[in-house]
Design a protein around this motif. Structure first.
Motif, PDB file in Angstrom:
ATOM      1  N   ASP A  41      -1.727  -8.314 -16.234  1.00 42.50           N
ATOM      2  CA  ASP A  41      -2.274  -6.669 -15.921  1.00 42.50           C
ATOM      3  C   ASP A  41      -3.716  -7.137 -14.983  1.00 42.50           C
ATOM      4  O   ASP A  41      -4.596  -7.380 -15.340  1.00 42.50           O
ATOM      5  CB  ASP A  41      -2.582  -6.230 -17.087  1.00 42.50           C
ATOM      6  CG  ASP A  41      -1.274  -5.774 -17.906  1.00 42.50           C
ATOM      7  OD1 ASP A  41      -0.330  -5.550 -17.348  1.00 42.50           O
ATOM      8  OD2 ASP A  41      -1.450  -5.480 -19.087  1.00 42.50           O
ATOM      9  N   VAL A  42      -3.493  -6.603 -13.809  1.00 46.02           N
ATOM     10  CA  VAL A  42      -4.682  -6.755 -12.938  1.00 46.02           C
ATOM     11  C   VAL A  42      -5.214  -5.383 -12.345  1.00 46.02           C
ATOM     12  O   VAL A  42      -4.445  -4.406 -12.586  1.00 46.02           O
ATOM     13  CB  VAL A  42      -4.293  -7.724 -11.476  1.00 46.02           C
ATOM     14  CG1 VAL A  42      -4.054  -8.991 -12.186  1.00 46.02           C
ATOM     15  CG2 VAL A  42      -3.125  -7.069 -11.006  1.00 46.02           C
ATOM     16  N   THR A  43      -6.457  -5.096 -11.949  1.00 45.18           N
ATOM     17  CA  THR A  43      -6.652  -3.952 -11.254  1.00 45.18           C
ATOM     18  C   THR A  43      -7.173  -4.236  -9.824  1.00 45.18           C
ATOM     19  O   THR A  43      -7.531  -4.902  -9.538  1.00 45.18           O
ATOM     20  CB  THR A  43      -8.064  -3.616 -12.220  1.00 45.18           C
ATOM     21  OG1 THR A  43      -9.208  -4.691 -11.991  1.00 45.18           O
ATOM     22  CG2 THR A  43      -7.889  -3.355 -13.674  1.00 45.18           C
ATOM     23  N   ILE A  79      -0.218  -3.614   9.848  1.00 43.94           N
ATOM     24  CA  ILE A  79       0.362  -4.503   8.732  1.00 43.94           C
ATOM     25  C   ILE A  79       1.796  -4.050   8.458  1.00 43.94           C
ATOM     26  O   ILE A  79       2.054  -2.881   8.326  1.00 43.94           O
ATOM     27  CB  ILE A  79      -0.416  -4.485   7.556  1.00 43.94           C
ATOM     28  CG1 ILE A  79      -1.843  -5.023   7.705  1.00 43.94           C
ATOM     29  CG2 ILE A  79       0.232  -5.232   6.292  1.00 43.94           C
ATOM     30  CD1 ILE A  79      -2.671  -4.959   6.439  1.00 43.94           C
ATOM     31  N   ARG A  80       2.864  -5.144   8.241  1.00 43.14           N
ATOM     32  CA  ARG A  80       4.154  -4.681   8.091  1.00 43.14           C
ATOM     33  C   ARG A  80       4.231  -4.974   6.471  1.00 43.14           C
ATOM     34  O   ARG A  80       3.659  -6.108   5.778  1.00 43.14           O
ATOM     35  CB  ARG A  80       5.057  -5.472   8.690  1.00 43.14           C
ATOM     36  CG  ARG A  80       5.674  -5.113   9.930  1.00 43.14           C
ATOM     37  CD  ARG A  80       6.917  -5.883  10.582  1.00 43.14           C
ATOM     38  NE  ARG A  80       6.891  -7.059  10.207  1.00 43.14           N
ATOM     39  CZ  ARG A  80       6.504  -7.989  11.064  1.00 43.14           C
ATOM     40  NH1 ARG A  80       5.909  -7.892  11.974  1.00 43.14           N
ATOM     41  NH2 ARG A  80       6.579  -9.313  10.736  1.00 43.14           N
ATOM     42  N   ILE A  81       4.722  -4.252   5.634  1.00 39.88           N
ATOM     43  CA  ILE A  81       5.059  -4.425   4.282  1.00 39.88           C
ATOM     44  C   ILE A  81       6.179  -5.634   4.060  1.00 39.88           C
ATOM     45  O   ILE A  81       7.012  -5.816   5.018  1.00 39.88           O
ATOM     46  CB  ILE A  81       5.838  -3.151   3.507  1.00 39.88           C
ATOM     47  CG1 ILE A  81       6.932  -2.667   4.099  1.00 39.88           C
ATOM     48  CG2 ILE A  81       4.556  -2.035   3.574  1.00 39.88           C
ATOM     49  CD1 ILE A  81       7.524  -1.321   3.422  1.00 39.88           C
ATOM     50  N   SER A  82       5.755  -6.306   3.088  1.00 33.89           N
ATOM     51  CA  SER A  82       6.660  -7.589   2.880  1.00 33.89           C
ATOM     52  C   SER A  82       8.067  -7.354   2.256  1.00 33.89           C
ATOM     53  O   SER A  82       8.654  -8.270   2.186  1.00 33.89           O
ATOM     54  CB  SER A  82       5.801  -8.591   2.042  1.00 33.89           C
ATOM     55  OG  SER A  82       5.202  -7.950   0.911  1.00 33.89           O
ATOM     56  N   GLY A  83       8.235  -6.130   1.856  1.00 31.22           N
ATOM     57  CA  GLY A  83       9.667  -5.996   1.253  1.00 31.22           C
ATOM     58  C   GLY A  83       9.416  -5.510  -0.046  1.00 31.22           C
ATOM     59  O   GLY A  83       8.379  -5.285  -0.673  1.00 31.22           O
ATOM     60  N   GLU A  84      10.573  -5.017  -1.001  1.00 28.00           N
ATOM     61  CA  GLU A  84      10.575  -4.491  -2.171  1.00 28.00           C
ATOM     62  C   GLU A  84       9.944  -5.473  -3.323  1.00 28.00           C
ATOM     63  O   GLU A  84       9.126  -5.228  -4.096  1.00 28.00           O
ATOM     64  CB  GLU A  84      11.882  -3.851  -2.344  1.00 28.00           C
ATOM     65  CG  GLU A  84      12.248  -2.607  -1.426  1.00 28.00           C
ATOM     66  CD  GLU A  84      13.686  -1.981  -1.977  1.00 28.00           C
ATOM     67  OE1 GLU A  84      14.242  -2.497  -3.136  1.00 28.00           O
ATOM     68  OE2 GLU A  84      13.922  -1.043  -1.319  1.00 28.00           O
ATOM     69  N   GLU A 140       5.928  -5.866 -10.845  1.00 26.18           N
ATOM     70  CA  GLU A 140       6.746  -5.247 -11.848  1.00 26.18           C
ATOM     71  C   GLU A 140       6.565  -3.641 -11.514  1.00 26.18           C
ATOM     72  O   GLU A 140       7.470  -2.911 -11.391  1.00 26.18           O
ATOM     73  CB  GLU A 140       6.334  -5.405 -13.189  1.00 26.18           C
ATOM     74  CG  GLU A 140       7.169  -4.710 -14.157  1.00 26.18           C
ATOM     75  CD  GLU A 140       8.861  -5.334 -14.228  1.00 26.18           C
ATOM     76  OE1 GLU A 140       9.715  -4.676 -15.062  1.00 26.18           O
ATOM     77  OE2 GLU A 140       8.934  -6.386 -13.873  1.00 26.18           O
ATOM     78  N   PHE A 141       5.405  -3.149 -11.806  1.00 25.26           N
ATOM     79  CA  PHE A 141       4.819  -1.790 -11.228  1.00 25.26           C
ATOM     80  C   PHE A 141       3.639  -1.746 -11.167  1.00 25.26           C
ATOM     81  O   PHE A 141       2.833  -2.576 -11.276  1.00 25.26           O
ATOM     82  CB  PHE A 141       5.322  -0.840 -12.610  1.00 25.26           C
ATOM     83  CG  PHE A 141       4.629  -0.935 -13.815  1.00 25.26           C
ATOM     84  CD1 PHE A 141       3.470  -0.227 -13.781  1.00 25.26           C
ATOM     85  CD2 PHE A 141       4.768  -1.809 -14.770  1.00 25.26           C
ATOM     86  CE1 PHE A 141       2.720  -0.209 -15.062  1.00 25.26           C
ATOM     87  CE2 PHE A 141       4.140  -1.828 -15.792  1.00 25.26           C
ATOM     88  CZ  PHE A 141       2.855  -1.089 -15.906  1.00 25.26           C
ATOM     89  N   ALA A 186       2.301  -7.656 -13.232  1.00 19.94           N
ATOM     90  CA  ALA A 186       3.181  -8.822 -12.791  1.00 19.94           C
ATOM     91  C   ALA A 186       3.774  -9.556 -13.792  1.00 19.94           C
ATOM     92  O   ALA A 186       3.190  -9.590 -14.739  1.00 19.94           O
ATOM     93  CB  ALA A 186       2.246  -9.598 -11.606  1.00 19.94           C
ATOM     94  N   VAL A 187       5.200 -10.040 -13.549  1.00 20.95           N
ATOM     95  CA  VAL A 187       5.523 -10.668 -14.535  1.00 20.95           C
ATOM     96  C   VAL A 187       5.815 -12.299 -13.900  1.00 20.95           C
ATOM     97  O   VAL A 187       6.187 -12.492 -12.940  1.00 20.95           O
ATOM     98  CB  VAL A 187       6.854 -10.030 -14.833  1.00 20.95           C
ATOM     99  CG1 VAL A 187       7.793 -10.821 -15.974  1.00 20.95           C
ATOM    100  CG2 VAL A 187       6.706  -8.678 -15.377  1.00 20.95           C
ATOM    101  N   PHE A 188       5.591 -13.124 -14.849  1.00 21.13           N
ATOM    102  CA  PHE A 188       5.738 -14.529 -14.770  1.00 21.13           C
ATOM    103  C   PHE A 188       6.712 -15.240 -15.738  1.00 21.13           C
ATOM    104  O   PHE A 188       6.629 -14.786 -16.995  1.00 21.13           O
ATOM    105  CB  PHE A 188       4.409 -15.304 -14.585  1.00 21.13           C
ATOM    106  CG  PHE A 188       3.487 -15.084 -13.405  1.00 21.13           C
ATOM    107  CD1 PHE A 188       3.637 -15.716 -12.199  1.00 21.13           C
ATOM    108  CD2 PHE A 188       2.770 -13.898 -13.336  1.00 21.13           C
ATOM    109  CE1 PHE A 188       2.988 -15.453 -11.179  1.00 21.13           C
ATOM    110  CE2 PHE A 188       2.161 -13.224 -12.133  1.00 21.13           C
ATOM    111  CZ  PHE A 188       2.036 -14.069 -11.123  1.00 21.13           C
TER     112      PHE A 188
END
Length: 406
Positions: free
Chosen positions: A205-207, A225-230, A251-252, A268-270
């Protein structure tokens, strides 16, 4: 007198010939890097902490004396694995009693059913009254209801008996036990027997600053800037500075911004097969936010600040003269700055030897390669020699510039 004047003119001419602009003067040698546009992955380095993907606090669901602890403290357990054994004697007796009551209720049903069938035949012959028939039907319904009630009692007793063996609700690493065999526990007690945490996968969990989010979205809208995808990939920098070898995914992100801090949370999930990551560890997540096409990366060691505080760099023109420009820098990418203005294709920026030259001076430029992981010169043309304090600016400061982190 004429000879003295001629000698004086000759001496003056010799001194002029020794100047820096003389064809025979030795040019100062400096190291340069040639800039070319490239697609740069934009990453945000965000602080955060690791958290278990699942957490389960183990509590008893029935009361009794703990007979055994069936797990190794600090080890791995599987979902459904037995953890504690509570004395089952009273629950076994209650279950047996419920089974016996069910059998008694089931035995009363055939008799009530037969009586009702007889009365149905006799009422047609006016041998029994209508009231007797209704009473027989009610007795059968009551017998069937007793069977259903006792079945529920048997199931309840079976569940309580099953709960005397406390099992793991999830798979993961289990903490130490707060109670030992012989302790009395009660259903729904506040004291946690132990806690299980699922460490693979593990969450981070990051801020993120809401200001940075706005800047990013505006840059995307403007096409910078181009978004790098979903599927946004995330890397981890651990507390000791090393990079976690497994890449995670975003993740969200929360849909609201904190009113007190002006930030929002990102998860993020690792994968964590070796259990290197433990809950509560401080990490920095490197989140790929997008790609900046046709961008320039200028080594940090080449960028200094002028008296106005503006980032500047020394460039070598096609004629071999030193020039200085003001740059517009964004975030750091490795050991380079992302430059949005002040650089163009083919520019040669000075990365070493800048303290020995001045603007307008003729120099000999030597192409070098900068190791982006360290910021140091990795390859240099043979014969290029500089003092050990390479990369310092005119004021004697190191030439990696001021930090302008995102």
């Amino acid at each position: 007198m004429v000879g003295l004047a001629a000698a004086t003119l000759t001496a003056c001419g010799a001194q002029d010939g020794a100047g820096t602009n003389s064809p025979t003067a030795v040019k100062t040698q400096i190291n340069v890097v040639t800039l070319h546009p490239q697609s740069v992955t934009i990453t945000a380095e965000l602080p955060g902490r690791t958290t278990a993907s699942l957490v389960a606090e183990v509590r008893p669901q029935v009361g009794g004396i703990i007979q055994k602890r069936l797990f190794q403290e600090g080890g791995e357990v599987k979902e459904g694995e037995a953890l504690y054994q509570i004395d089952p004697a009273t629950y076994q007796a209650a279950y047996d009693s419920a089974v016996a009551a069910l059998q008694k209720a089931e035995a009363a049903v055939p008799s009530a059913q037969a009586k009702l069938e007889r009365y149905e035949g006799l009422v047609k012959q006016n041998a029994v009254s209508k009231q007797d028939l209704d009473d027989a039907a009610a007795s059968l319904a009551q017998a069937k209801a007793d069977v259903a009630s006792n079945k529920a009692s048997v199931e309840s007793a079976r569940i309580n008996f099953k709960y005397t063996t406390i099992r793991a609700p999830i798979s993961g690493r289990i903490d130490k036990s707060s109670l030992t065999p012989g302790a009395l526990v009660t259903a729904g007690q506040t004291t946690v027997l132990t806690t299980i945490r699922t460490l693979d996968p593990i969450n981070v969990d990051v801020t993120q600053s809401s200001t940075n989010l706005l800047n990013l979205r505006q840059a995307i809208k403007a096409g910078r800037i181009r978004i790098s995808g979903e599927n946004i990939s995330v890397k981890l920098k651990l507390d000791n500075g090393t990079i976690y070898p497994i890449t995670g995914k975003l993740e969200f992100a929360e849909s609201s911004v904190s009113e007190t801090t002006g930030t929002f949370s990102v998860r993020a999930v690792f994968s964590n097969p070796d259990r290197l990551l433990l809950p509560g560890m401080y990490v920095r997540a490197l989140v790929e936010e997008g790609v900046a096409p046709n961008s320039f990366l200028v080594p940090q060691r080449a960028v200094t600040r002028n008296t106005k505080g503006e980032p500047t760099a020394l460039f070598v023109s096609k004629e071999g003269k030193i020039g200085q420009r003001v740059l517009t820098v964004g975030q750091n990418v490795g050991n380079s700055w992302l430059v949005s203005s002040g650089a163009s294709d083919g520019d040669r920026v000075v990365v070493e030897g800048s303290q020995f030259v001045r603007v307008g001076q003729d120099v000999e430029a030597v192409e070098v390669v900068i190791d982006d992981t360290t910021g140091e010169v990795r390859e240099r043309k043979q014969g290029a020699v500089f003092p050990t304090e390479s990369g310092t600016d005119f004021a004697g400061n190191r030439g990696n510039g001021a930090s302008v982190r995102n």
